[in-house]
Design a protein around this motif. Structure first.
Motif, PDB file in Angstrom:
ATOM      1  N   ALA A   1      26.293  12.620 -25.675  1.00  0.00           N
ATOM      2  CA  ALA A   1      27.740  12.466 -25.838  1.00  0.00           C
ATOM      3  C   ALA A   1      28.389  11.923 -24.570  1.00  0.00           C
ATOM      4  O   ALA A   1      29.219  11.009 -24.618  1.00  0.00           O
ATOM      5  N   GLU A   2      27.995  12.468 -23.430  1.00  0.00           N
ATOM      6  CA  GLU A   2      28.588  12.045 -22.158  1.00  0.00           C
ATOM      7  C   GLU A   2      28.298  10.580 -21.863  1.00  0.00           C
ATOM      8  O   GLU A   2      29.128   9.879 -21.285  1.00  0.00           O
ATOM      9  N   ARG A   3      27.113  10.123 -22.262  1.00  0.00           N
ATOM     10  CA  ARG A   3      26.715   8.746 -21.955  1.00  0.00           C
ATOM     11  C   ARG A   3      27.110   7.762 -23.048  1.00  0.00           C
ATOM     12  O   ARG A   3      26.820   6.564 -22.945  1.00  0.00           O
ATOM     13  N   GLY A   4      27.762   8.253 -24.098  1.00  0.00           N
ATOM     14  CA  GLY A   4      28.170   7.368 -25.176  1.00  0.00           C
ATOM     15  C   GLY A   4      27.003   6.662 -25.826  1.00  0.00           C
ATOM     16  O   GLY A   4      27.095   5.476 -26.185  1.00  0.00           O
ATOM     17  N   ALA A   5      25.902   7.378 -25.989  1.00  0.00           N
ATOM     18  CA  ALA A   5      24.676   6.772 -26.511  1.00  0.00           C
ATOM     19  C   ALA A   5      24.796   6.346 -27.972  1.00  0.00           C
ATOM     20  O   ALA A   5      24.037   5.506 -28.442  1.00  0.00           O
ATOM     21  N   CYS A   6      25.724   6.966 -28.697  1.00  0.00           N
ATOM     22  CA  CYS A   6      25.899   6.660 -30.114  1.00  0.00           C
ATOM     23  C   CYS A   6      27.291   7.112 -30.544  1.00  0.00           C
ATOM     24  O   CYS A   6      27.976   7.830 -29.819  1.00  0.00           O
ATOM     25  N   GLU A   7      27.669   6.693 -31.745  1.00  0.00           N
ATOM     26  CA  GLU A   7      28.989   7.078 -32.252  1.00  0.00           C
ATOM     27  C   GLU A   7      28.952   8.360 -33.076  1.00  0.00           C
ATOM     28  O   GLU A   7      29.958   9.039 -33.231  1.00  0.00           O
ATOM     29  N   HIS A   8      27.748   8.698 -33.596  1.00  0.00           N
ATOM     30  CA  HIS A   8      27.583   9.876 -34.438  1.00  0.00           C
ATOM     31  C   HIS A   8      26.332  10.641 -34.032  1.00  0.00           C
ATOM     32  O   HIS A   8      25.322  10.058 -33.668  1.00  0.00           O
ATOM     33  N   LEU A   9      26.435  11.959 -34.113  1.00  0.00           N
ATOM     34  CA  LEU A   9      25.276  12.833 -33.921  1.00  0.00           C
ATOM     35  C   LEU A   9      25.110  13.677 -35.180  1.00  0.00           C
ATOM     36  O   LEU A   9      26.089  14.200 -35.722  1.00  0.00           O
ATOM     37  N   LEU A  10      23.875  13.790 -35.641  1.00  0.00           N
ATOM     38  CA  LEU A  10      23.559  14.645 -36.780  1.00  0.00           C
ATOM     39  C   LEU A  10      22.716  15.800 -36.256  1.00  0.00           C
ATOM     40  O   LEU A  10      21.613  15.593 -35.746  1.00  0.00           O
ATOM     41  N   VAL A  11      23.241  17.017 -36.367  1.00  0.00           N
ATOM     42  CA  VAL A  11      22.566  18.187 -35.805  1.00  0.00           C
ATOM     43  C   VAL A  11      22.007  19.053 -36.932  1.00  0.00           C
ATOM     44  O   VAL A  11      22.729  19.400 -37.871  1.00  0.00           O
ATOM     45  N   GLY A  12      20.736  19.395 -36.827  1.00  0.00           N
ATOM     46  CA  GLY A  12      20.105  20.298 -37.784  1.00  0.00           C
ATOM     47  C   GLY A  12      19.766  21.603 -37.099  1.00  0.00           C
ATOM     48  O   GLY A  12      18.693  21.765 -36.523  1.00  0.00           O
ATOM     49  N   SER A  13      20.697  22.539 -37.110  1.00  0.00           N
ATOM     50  CA  SER A  13      20.512  23.852 -36.494  1.00  0.00           C
ATOM     51  C   SER A  13      21.570  24.795 -37.042  1.00  0.00           C
ATOM     52  O   SER A  13      22.653  24.352 -37.439  1.00  0.00           O
ATOM     53  N   ASP A  14      21.254  26.099 -37.070  1.00  0.00           N
ATOM     54  CA  ASP A  14      22.265  27.066 -37.505  1.00  0.00           C
ATOM     55  C   ASP A  14      22.605  28.041 -36.378  1.00  0.00           C
ATOM     56  O   ASP A  14      23.112  29.129 -36.625  1.00  0.00           O
ATOM     57  N   ASP A  15      22.366  27.605 -35.131  1.00  0.00           N
ATOM     58  CA  ASP A  15      22.644  28.461 -33.989  1.00  0.00           C
ATOM     59  C   ASP A  15      24.125  28.365 -33.630  1.00  0.00           C
ATOM     60  O   ASP A  15      24.608  27.331 -33.151  1.00  0.00           O
ATOM     61  N   GLU A  16      24.843  29.449 -33.859  1.00  0.00           N
ATOM     62  CA  GLU A  16      26.295  29.474 -33.638  1.00  0.00           C
ATOM     63  C   GLU A  16      26.659  29.202 -32.179  1.00  0.00           C
ATOM     64  O   GLU A  16      27.779  28.765 -31.878  1.00  0.00           O
ATOM     65  N   ARG A  17      25.709  29.426 -31.274  1.00  0.00           N
ATOM     66  CA  ARG A  17      25.977  29.207 -29.861  1.00  0.00           C
ATOM     67  C   ARG A  17      26.177  27.730 -29.517  1.00  0.00           C
ATOM     68  O   ARG A  17      26.578  27.389 -28.392  1.00  0.00           O
ATOM     69  N   LEU A  18      25.929  26.836 -30.467  1.00  0.00           N
ATOM     70  CA  LEU A  18      26.132  25.402 -30.246  1.00  0.00           C
ATOM     71  C   LEU A  18      27.592  24.978 -30.393  1.00  0.00           C
ATOM     72  O   LEU A  18      27.935  23.843 -30.073  1.00  0.00           O
ATOM     73  N   ILE A  19      28.438  25.870 -30.881  1.00  0.00           N
ATOM     74  CA  ILE A  19      29.817  25.474 -31.195  1.00  0.00           C
ATOM     75  C   ILE A  19      30.522  24.834 -30.003  1.00  0.00           C
ATOM     76  O   ILE A  19      31.157  23.782 -30.121  1.00  0.00           O
TER      77      ILE A  19
END
Length: 284
Positions: free
Chosen positions: A108-126
């Motif tokens: 995200a910081e490097r602007g590597a892409c416009e979208h990220l798709l995350v597959g995880s259910d870890d609430e600590r990622l919020i």
């Protein structure tokens, strides 16, 4: 065939770019499979995720997939990068959180892409997802069918609901996307064979009692305290039991069967009367 492929590639060339970060253990739970059954998924993973996004209205160019697993990986698949993490039983998912979270933050910081798709259910990622969104990146989360009814999910699994609510869009990995993605188990996802209710309860009871017998007393006590303050059961316990039942029944549970499983867990941990009282309190 070549003309179709070229047209498909050309269409995606102008599409916004996406990078996926996938927790192998979570994907196994999402598909109702065991962790070891994920070996065959990797070659089809790009198609599986692309189809899932397309079915949820996201026509994106999936450029790369990061795969986080505690299983030694000897597959070298183009467009996929493997990240070795510790098993959840060793550190409660902290290694997974730190590794996936660090990648999410840097991309995200490097602007590597416009979208990220995350597959995880870890609430600590919020908080990390929130930070990525503040950098202008759209963050989407893989989800199960239960996410189609967020009101009910908020009652039954508030932690999972909170995480999904942070997403720009929820990407439901339904049976149709799995079939088109090449999952050899997908054809049986919709059809749930008829089973005697008492037999099902007995099989669920066996899995639950086996899990409970292996839990150390300190973790049992922590779980008792947690269940007194929530209506559902912790995500990791849920995933572990669903995978255990999947191995016994050789199929995924229906929504009502999952509900029964969770009620039985609460009855065992809290006792029937206490579990019922807790559920009633949270329903009011």
């Amino acid at each position: 065939m070549k003309r179709t492929h070229s047209s498909h590639a050309a269409a995606h060339a102008g599409a916004e770019s996406c990078i996926a970060l996938i927790d192998a253990r979570f994907l196994a739970w999402l598909q109702g499979q065991t962790d070891t059954a994920q070996d065959h998924v990797r070659p089809q993973l790009h198609q599986l995720l692309s189809n899932a996004m397309a079915h949820n209205g996201l026509e994106l160019n999936l450029r790369r997939i990061y795969w986080y697993s505690d299983t030694p990986d000897d597959q070298a698949i183009g467009g996929q990068v493997s990240r070795a993490v510790l098993s959840h039983s060793q550190d409660g998912g902290l290694s997974m959180l730190r590794t996936l979270g660090a990648d999410l933050k840097r991309l995200a910081e490097r602007g590597a892409c416009e979208h990220l798709l995350v597959g995880s259910d870890d609430e600590r990622l919020i908080s990390l997802i929130d930070e990525a969104q503040l950098h202008g990146v759209s963050v989407h989360l893989l989800a199960d069918e239960a996410s189609r009814n967020m009101t009910q999910l908020n009652r039954e699994d508030p932690g999972w609901a909170r995480l999904l609510s942070q997403a720009d869009q929820r990407v439901v990995l339904g049976a149709q996307a799995m079939r088109e993605g090449g999952s050899r188990h997908a054809s049986s996802m919709h059809a749930v064979p008829q089973i005697d209710p008492e037999q099902l309860r007995e099989q669920l009871n066996t899995v639950i009692n086996t899990w409970w017998a292996d839990e150390p007393e300190d973790l049992r006590e922590e779980l008792r305290e947690e269940l007194q303050n929530t209506r559902g059961i912790p995500q990791e316990v849920d995933r572990q039991l669903l995978l255990g039942v999947r191995r016994v029944l050789e199929r995924a549970l229906s929504f009502q069967e999952k509900k029964l499983l969770r009620e039985m867990v609460r009855d065992l941990v809290l006792g029937p009367q206490a579990a019922h009282a807790s559920a009633t309190d949270h329903a009011e």
